[in-house]
Design a protein around this motif. Sequence first.
Motif, PDB file in Angstrom:
ATOM      1  N   PRO A  66       3.557   9.772   2.583  1.00 19.68           N
ATOM      2  CA  PRO A  66       4.237   9.609   1.312  1.00 19.68           C
ATOM      3  C   PRO A  66       5.304   8.582   0.922  1.00 19.68           C
ATOM      4  N   TYR A  67       5.646   7.943   1.939  1.00 23.48           N
ATOM      5  CA  TYR A  67       6.688   6.725   1.743  1.00 23.48           C
ATOM      6  C   TYR A  67       5.605   5.608   1.339  1.00 23.48           C
ATOM      7  N   VAL A  68       4.308   5.391   1.823  1.00 22.56           N
ATOM      8  CA  VAL A  68       3.151   4.476   1.585  1.00 22.56           C
ATOM      9  C   VAL A  68       2.938   4.766   0.096  1.00 22.56           C
ATOM     10  N   VAL A  69       2.826   5.802  -0.236  1.00 21.59           N
ATOM     11  CA  VAL A  69       2.408   6.163  -1.677  1.00 21.59           C
ATOM     12  C   VAL A  69       3.502   5.834  -2.499  1.00 21.59           C
ATOM     13  N   LYS A  70       4.650   6.114  -2.212  1.00 27.28           N
ATOM     14  CA  LYS A  70       5.885   5.725  -3.211  1.00 27.28           C
ATOM     15  C   LYS A  70       5.959   4.264  -3.314  1.00 27.28           C
ATOM     16  N   VAL A  71       5.628   3.606  -2.285  1.00 27.13           N
ATOM     17  CA  VAL A  71       5.703   2.118  -2.521  1.00 27.13           C
ATOM     18  C   VAL A  71       4.831   1.579  -3.385  1.00 27.13           C
ATOM     19  N   VAL A  72       3.405   2.375  -3.283  1.00 32.65           N
ATOM     20  CA  VAL A  72       2.734   1.702  -4.290  1.00 32.65           C
ATOM     21  C   VAL A  72       2.849   2.087  -5.691  1.00 32.65           C
ATOM     22  N   ASP A  73       3.480   3.427  -5.859  1.00 30.27           N
ATOM     23  CA  ASP A  73       3.859   3.907  -7.310  1.00 30.27           C
ATOM     24  C   ASP A  73       4.964   2.846  -7.849  1.00 30.27           C
ATOM     25  N   LEU A  74       6.021   2.525  -6.782  1.00 29.36           N
ATOM     26  CA  LEU A  74       6.896   1.434  -7.246  1.00 29.36           C
ATOM     27  C   LEU A  74       6.391   0.166  -7.747  1.00 29.36           C
ATOM     28  N   PHE A  75       5.462  -0.181  -6.913  1.00 26.42           N
ATOM     29  CA  PHE A  75       4.728  -1.593  -7.054  1.00 26.42           C
ATOM     30  C   PHE A  75       4.063  -1.357  -8.357  1.00 26.42           C
ATOM     31  N   ARG A  76       3.396  -0.367  -8.626  1.00 26.09           N
ATOM     32  CA  ARG A  76       2.647  -0.071  -9.818  1.00 26.09           C
ATOM     33  C   ARG A  76       3.481  -0.351 -11.073  1.00 26.09           C
ATOM     34  N   SER A  77       4.554   0.462 -10.895  1.00 22.79           N
ATOM     35  CA  SER A  77       5.498   0.398 -12.268  1.00 22.79           C
ATOM     36  C   SER A  77       6.315  -0.817 -12.441  1.00 22.79           C
ATOM     37  N   HIS A  79       5.164  -4.100 -11.489  1.00 20.35           N
ATOM     38  CA  HIS A  79       4.310  -5.318 -11.468  1.00 20.35           C
ATOM     39  C   HIS A  79       3.327  -5.035 -12.588  1.00 20.35           C
ATOM     40  N   GLY A  80       3.346  -3.942 -12.952  1.00 17.11           N
ATOM     41  CA  GLY A  80       2.242  -3.431 -14.344  1.00 17.11           C
ATOM     42  C   GLY A  80       0.839  -3.544 -13.864  1.00 17.11           C
ATOM     43  N   ASP A  86      -5.589  -0.744  -7.856  1.00 25.52           N
ATOM     44  CA  ASP A  86      -4.877   0.150  -6.921  1.00 25.52           C
ATOM     45  C   ASP A  86      -4.369  -1.013  -5.884  1.00 25.52           C
ATOM     46  N   ALA A  87      -3.513  -0.532  -5.008  1.00 25.21           N
ATOM     47  CA  ALA A  87      -2.950  -1.514  -4.054  1.00 25.21           C
ATOM     48  C   ALA A  87      -2.620  -0.583  -2.753  1.00 25.21           C
ATOM     49  N   LEU A  88      -2.614  -1.136  -1.780  1.00 23.36           N
ATOM     50  CA  LEU A  88      -1.866  -0.841  -0.241  1.00 23.36           C
ATOM     51  C   LEU A  88      -0.934  -1.745   0.096  1.00 23.36           C
ATOM     52  N   PRO A  89       0.278  -1.344   0.787  1.00 24.23           N
ATOM     53  CA  PRO A  89       1.114  -2.202   1.455  1.00 24.23           C
ATOM     54  C   PRO A  89       0.800  -2.660   3.040  1.00 24.23           C
ATOM     55  N   PHE A  90       1.010  -3.603   3.194  1.00 27.06           N
ATOM     56  CA  PHE A  90       0.959  -4.451   4.388  1.00 27.06           C
ATOM     57  C   PHE A  90       2.131  -5.010   4.931  1.00 27.06           C
ATOM     58  N   PRO A  91       2.445  -5.429   6.207  1.00 26.83           N
ATOM     59  CA  PRO A  91       3.767  -5.849   6.676  1.00 26.83           C
ATOM     60  C   PRO A  91       3.903  -7.311   6.691  1.00 26.83           C
ATOM     61  N   ASN A  92       2.757  -8.109   6.360  1.00 25.09           N
ATOM     62  CA  ASN A  92       2.862  -9.462   6.270  1.00 25.09           C
ATOM     63  C   ASN A  92       1.562  -9.974   5.255  1.00 25.09           C
TER      64      ASN A  92
END
Length: 202
Positions: A66-77, A79-80, A86-92
């Motif tokens: 759920p935290y991964v999904v939330k980061v994507v949602d925040l990024f979407r809102s 960064h437009g 779609d997107a996925l978060p990575f550590p670097n």
Amino acid sequence: MPSLQKRELRRSSSSVISELGTPIPCDDHACSVSMPLWEHIEGYEEGKKAVHEKLALGYPRFVYHPYVVKVVDLFRSKHGLRDEQDALPFPNKEVADRCCKFVTEAIKRTMPELELSEADTSVVPLGIVGIYMAVFPTAAKGCAKPYWQHTGEGASSRHCEAAINSILANEGGMEADMHPTNEFVTGERACTAPGCHVAHEN
């Protein structure tokens, strides 16, 4: 005061995990869930929606936390992102670059009809706690998941939680709370995952 180890042992011995999908242990970052019946295991392997919808968490390579999904949602809102992105978060950045390269090659092999351009996959810094986002076409989500699953290089749930808390703190919000209706304490930490309702022992 009893040690954390003893406290954990007491909690574990007195807890009965019986509900389908309840995290084991009851923690926001648990990697296992309860499947008390054989039919639940069969349903999971067969991809039955009724089973998968009950999984609060799961092994992070197979289930987006759920935290991964939330980061994507925040990024979407923030960064437009367009609906078709779609997107996925990575550590670097290096890992995010590898994901984009993998997705690009997978699209060319399996989805040539997308007529991919260089702008369709990109790496964008989240700007918080070192996370970089791999951006790709929504239609290619099925190409990105294998990279996430088989490399294990995706941002961890704890890394994403730190990012969410930093973003919300900057906005004057509160700490990340995906499921605020559940109360369970392990040591000093409250578990907010669905199904975690075991009473804490002092």
